[in-house]
Motif scaffolding. Structure first.
Motif, PDB file in Angstrom:
ATOM      1  N   GLY A 112       0.844  -1.183   0.000  1.00 28.66           N
ATOM      2  CA  GLY A 112       0.000   0.000   0.000  1.00 28.66           C
ATOM      3  C   GLY A 112       0.876   1.228   0.000  1.00 28.66           C
ATOM      4  O   GLY A 112       2.076   1.175  -0.304  1.00 28.66           O
ATOM      5  N   ILE A 113       0.293   2.351   0.366  1.00 25.64           N
ATOM      6  CA  ILE A 113       1.034   3.610   0.366  1.00 25.64           C
ATOM      7  C   ILE A 113       2.079   3.624   1.475  1.00 25.64           C
ATOM      8  O   ILE A 113       3.199   4.107   1.282  1.00 25.64           O
ATOM      9  N   PHE A 114       1.760   3.060   2.645  1.00 25.51           N
ATOM     10  CA  PHE A 114       2.639   3.180   3.801  1.00 25.51           C
ATOM     11  C   PHE A 114       3.248   1.858   4.245  1.00 25.51           C
ATOM     12  O   PHE A 114       4.059   1.853   5.187  1.00 25.51           O
ATOM     13  N   TRP A 115       2.890   0.721   3.626  1.00 28.23           N
ATOM     14  CA  TRP A 115       3.338  -0.569   4.138  1.00 28.23           C
ATOM     15  C   TRP A 115       3.952  -1.412   3.027  1.00 28.23           C
ATOM     16  O   TRP A 115       3.522  -1.373   1.884  1.00 28.23           O
ATOM     17  N   ASN A 116       4.988  -2.186   3.403  1.00 28.74           N
ATOM     18  CA  ASN A 116       5.684  -3.082   2.490  1.00 28.74           C
ATOM     19  C   ASN A 116       5.714  -4.485   3.090  1.00 28.74           C
ATOM     20  O   ASN A 116       5.807  -4.651   4.309  1.00 28.74           O
ATOM     21  N   GLY A 117       5.636  -5.470   2.226  1.00 28.73           N
ATOM     22  CA  GLY A 117       5.673  -6.858   2.663  1.00 28.73           C
ATOM     23  C   GLY A 117       6.994  -7.526   2.295  1.00 28.73           C
ATOM     24  O   GLY A 117       7.649  -7.172   1.309  1.00 28.73           O
ATOM     25  N   GLU A 118       7.418  -8.513   3.100  1.00 32.36           N
ATOM     26  CA  GLU A 118       8.653  -9.260   2.872  1.00 32.36           C
ATOM     27  C   GLU A 118       8.382 -10.751   3.072  1.00 32.36           C
ATOM     28  O   GLU A 118       7.603 -11.138   3.945  1.00 32.36           O
ATOM     29  N   ALA A 119       9.070 -11.569   2.286  1.00 37.59           N
ATOM     30  CA  ALA A 119       8.977 -13.020   2.440  1.00 37.59           C
ATOM     31  C   ALA A 119      10.258 -13.635   1.901  1.00 37.59           C
ATOM     32  O   ALA A 119      10.727 -13.259   0.822  1.00 37.59           O
ATOM     33  N   GLY A 120      10.836 -14.584   2.692  1.00 37.54           N
ATOM     34  CA  GLY A 120      12.073 -15.208   2.253  1.00 37.54           C
ATOM     35  C   GLY A 120      12.573 -16.253   3.239  1.00 37.54           C
ATOM     36  O   GLY A 120      11.778 -16.873   3.947  1.00 37.54           O
ATOM     37  N   ILE A 121      13.877 -16.413   3.269  1.00 37.57           N
ATOM     38  CA  ILE A 121      14.520 -17.391   4.145  1.00 37.57           C
ATOM     39  C   ILE A 121      15.469 -16.664   5.090  1.00 37.57           C
ATOM     40  O   ILE A 121      15.920 -15.544   4.809  1.00 37.57           O
ATOM     41  N   ALA A 122      15.781 -17.310   6.227  1.00 39.00           N
ATOM     42  CA  ALA A 122      16.635 -16.684   7.237  1.00 39.00           C
ATOM     43  C   ALA A 122      17.497 -17.738   7.913  1.00 39.00           C
ATOM     44  O   ALA A 122      17.209 -18.948   7.849  1.00 39.00           O
ATOM     45  N   TYR A 123      18.539 -17.247   8.575  1.00 40.37           N
ATOM     46  CA  TYR A 123      19.428 -18.142   9.335  1.00 40.37           C
ATOM     47  C   TYR A 123      19.855 -17.431  10.610  1.00 40.37           C
ATOM     48  O   TYR A 123      20.246 -16.260  10.598  1.00 40.37           O
ATOM     49  N   ASN A 124      19.799 -18.188  11.746  1.00 41.10           N
ATOM     50  CA  ASN A 124      20.137 -17.656  13.054  1.00 41.10           C
ATOM     51  C   ASN A 124      21.383 -18.374  13.555  1.00 41.10           C
ATOM     52  O   ASN A 124      21.372 -19.603  13.746  1.00 41.10           O
ATOM     53  N   THR A 125      22.461 -17.630  13.785  1.00 41.61           N
ATOM     54  CA  THR A 125      23.712 -18.245  14.252  1.00 41.61           C
ATOM     55  C   THR A 125      23.654 -18.607  15.730  1.00 41.61           C
ATOM     56  O   THR A 125      24.424 -19.468  16.183  1.00 41.61           O
ATOM     57  N   GLU A 126      22.739 -17.985  16.485  1.00 37.91           N
ATOM     58  CA  GLU A 126      22.677 -18.257  17.923  1.00 37.91           C
ATOM     59  C   GLU A 126      22.182 -19.670  18.199  1.00 37.91           C
ATOM     60  O   GLU A 126      22.704 -20.349  19.093  1.00 37.91           O
ATOM     61  N   ASN A 127      21.173 -20.133  17.461  1.00 36.54           N
ATOM     62  CA  ASN A 127      20.687 -21.503  17.645  1.00 36.54           C
ATOM     63  C   ASN A 127      21.072 -22.416  16.479  1.00 36.54           C
ATOM     64  O   ASN A 127      20.669 -23.583  16.447  1.00 36.54           O
ATOM     65  N   ASP A 128      21.816 -21.862  15.497  1.00 43.83           N
ATOM     66  CA  ASP A 128      22.312 -22.620  14.347  1.00 43.83           C
ATOM     67  C   ASP A 128      21.167 -23.298  13.599  1.00 43.83           C
ATOM     68  O   ASP A 128      21.207 -24.492  13.282  1.00 43.83           O
ATOM     69  N   LYS A 129      20.125 -22.521  13.284  1.00 41.86           N
ATOM     70  CA  LYS A 129      18.956 -23.062  12.590  1.00 41.86           C
ATOM     71  C   LYS A 129      18.524 -22.105  11.492  1.00 41.86           C
ATOM     72  O   LYS A 129      18.664 -20.885  11.610  1.00 41.86           O
ATOM     73  N   SER A 130      17.956 -22.672  10.432  1.00 36.30           N
ATOM     74  CA  SER A 130      17.391 -21.879   9.336  1.00 36.30           C
ATOM     75  C   SER A 130      15.887 -21.758   9.527  1.00 36.30           C
ATOM     76  O   SER A 130      15.271 -22.524  10.280  1.00 36.30           O
ATOM     77  N   ALA A 131      15.282 -20.806   8.813  1.00 36.03           N
ATOM     78  CA  ALA A 131      13.858 -20.538   9.003  1.00 36.03           C
ATOM     79  C   ALA A 131      13.272 -19.915   7.742  1.00 36.03           C
ATOM     80  O   ALA A 131      13.998 -19.418   6.868  1.00 36.03           O
ATOM     81  N   ILE A 132      11.952 -19.975   7.670  1.00 37.11           N
ATOM     82  CA  ILE A 132      11.188 -19.238   6.658  1.00 37.11           C
ATOM     83  C   ILE A 132      10.700 -17.951   7.304  1.00 37.11           C
ATOM     84  O   ILE A 132      10.167 -17.969   8.419  1.00 37.11           O
ATOM     85  N   MET A 133      10.883 -16.836   6.601  1.00 38.14           N
ATOM     86  CA  MET A 133      10.568 -15.534   7.174  1.00 38.14           C
ATOM     87  C   MET A 133       9.464 -14.842   6.391  1.00 38.14           C
ATOM     88  O   MET A 133       9.397 -14.930   5.167  1.00 38.14           O
ATOM     89  N   ALA A 134       8.590 -14.141   7.093  1.00 37.50           N
ATOM     90  CA  ALA A 134       7.569 -13.279   6.489  1.00 37.50           C
ATOM     91  C   ALA A 134       7.362 -12.086   7.410  1.00 37.50           C
ATOM     92  O   ALA A 134       7.392 -12.228   8.644  1.00 37.50           O
ATOM     93  N   GLY A 135       7.196 -10.917   6.818  1.00 40.08           N
ATOM     94  CA  GLY A 135       7.060  -9.736   7.663  1.00 40.08           C
ATOM     95  C   GLY A 135       6.407  -8.578   6.941  1.00 40.08           C
ATOM     96  O   GLY A 135       6.110  -8.631   5.742  1.00 40.08           O
ATOM     97  N   ILE A 136       6.175  -7.533   7.702  1.00 41.25           N
ATOM     98  CA  ILE A 136       5.588  -6.298   7.199  1.00 41.25           C
ATOM     99  C   ILE A 136       6.325  -5.137   7.864  1.00 41.25           C
ATOM    100  O   ILE A 136       6.661  -5.194   9.050  1.00 41.25           O
TER     101      ILE A 136
END
Length: 337
Positions: free
Chosen positions: A194-218
């Motif tokens: 929209g005018i003020f909001w953006n969406g994100e979707a992808g993959i992620a990796y966390n070094t603290e727990n050594d795990k990968s993840a699927i990411m989605a956000g706004i």
């Protein structure tokens, strides 16, 4: 005084001729040839056409292409009873090329505005919003004196105003003996919602727990220009992490800026091996005083930060002899290019 007498027979004949004159005129107009009539200077505003029968008129040879109607006033004409059903318009020569909807003039521009001229070695021009561009933004690159660590948060992107690929990373690096680095990085597809909001979707990796993840956000701007973002991470073991953040820029003048920030972290289930409990785990707050230089692309800052464990995470950290609350002075720099 003399009195003149006029005979009645003369008066009767005169009246009869006046009454028959309109009939004679109407009869004459039915056989008239209007092909050569010049009506350019006629004032027809007071004419009554209600009784005119034009069904037998032959207008096939009338040429109206050169007629000048600019001086004709037809506002008072009554056409309610005009019968034009028998008129033959097949041969009327009327030039309507200048009317709207006709053929374009020979000097009209081409659809791409090139007018037949080649674009040359640089090719067809493209709008700036359609060009792929890139950028880098570093929101945090600072040192915490109390915790003896460097905090960072950076994002790079490539694409257009409608579609982008983003690479984002945030975390901290210890500067003591172990030199441990904890970071959460993501590679995502970015698109405006929209005018003020953006969406994100992808993959992620966390070094603290050594795990990968699927990411989605706004991410975007809430009312009153409050920067807001929310990102969810679904790890391979079924754990869900939710990061919420908000920030606001309070301008003291054209260069000095006060920036308060808040962050919350929550998890969907317990993970004692990594010091995680179900629910809200951590709260972070920071206030910065920044000075923008070099066209506002570089802003050194000093600030104060506060971190606190929440819920059952406080008890878990006490069992592991870790701090549940901490605060520190910070100093760093923000920049973008």
């Amino acid at each position: 005084m003399k009195i003149y007498k006029v005979g009645l027979p003369f008066i009767g004949m005169s009246s009869l001729m006046l009454l028959m004159s309109p009939l004679a005129n109407a009869a004459e107009m039915s056989n008239m040839d209007h092909g050569s009539m010049d009506m350019s200077g006629m004032d027809m505003s007071d004419m009554d056409h209600s009784g005119m029968d034009m069904s037998d008129m032959d207008m096939s040879d009338m040429d109206m292409s050169s007629m000048d109607h600019s001086g004709m006033d037809m506002s008072g004409m009554d056409h309610s009873s005009m019968d034009m059903s028998g008129m033959d318009h097949s041969s009327m020569n009327m030039d309507m090329s200048g009317m709207q909807g006709g053929e374009p003039p020979p000097n009209a521009r081409s659809p791409d505005y090139s007018n037949g001229v080649d674009y040359g070695q640089y090719g067809k021009p493209v709008m700036m919003g359609s060009l792929p561009l890139w950028g880098v933004s570093v929101e945090t690159l600072g040192y915490q004196f109390e915790n003896d660590q460097i905090d960072f948060e950076a994002e790079g992107w490539y694409g257009t105003d409608s579609n982008r690929v983003t690479l984002r990373s945030e975390g901290s690096a210890q500067t003591n003996d172990d030199k441990e680095i904890d970071s959460l990085s993501s590679l995502a597809y970015w698109k405006p919602l929209g005018i003020f909001w953006n969406g994100e979707a992808g993959i992620a990796y966390n070094t603290e727990n050594d795990k990968s993840a699927i990411m989605a956000g706004i991410a975007g701007t809430a009312p009153y220009f409050v920067e807001t973002d929310a990102r969810a991470y679904l790890y391979t073991d079924g754990q869900v992490q939710l990061d919420l953040g908000t920030a606001y820029e309070w301008r003291l003048d054209q260069r000095w800026v006060v920036r308060p920030e808040l962050e919350l972290t929550a998890f969907s289930k317990d993970d004692t091996d990594n010091g995680i409990t179900k629910g809200f785990n951590e709260f972070e707050a920071e206030v910065r005083l920044a000075y923008e230089t070099f066209s506002r692309q570089l802003a050194p800052y000093v600030g104060f930060s506060y971190e606190s464990a929440l819920g059952d995470t406080r008890d878990l950290r006490r069992q592991e002899d870790e701090d549940v609350d901490s605060n520190s002075l910070t100093a760093g720099v923000m920049f973008w290019f």
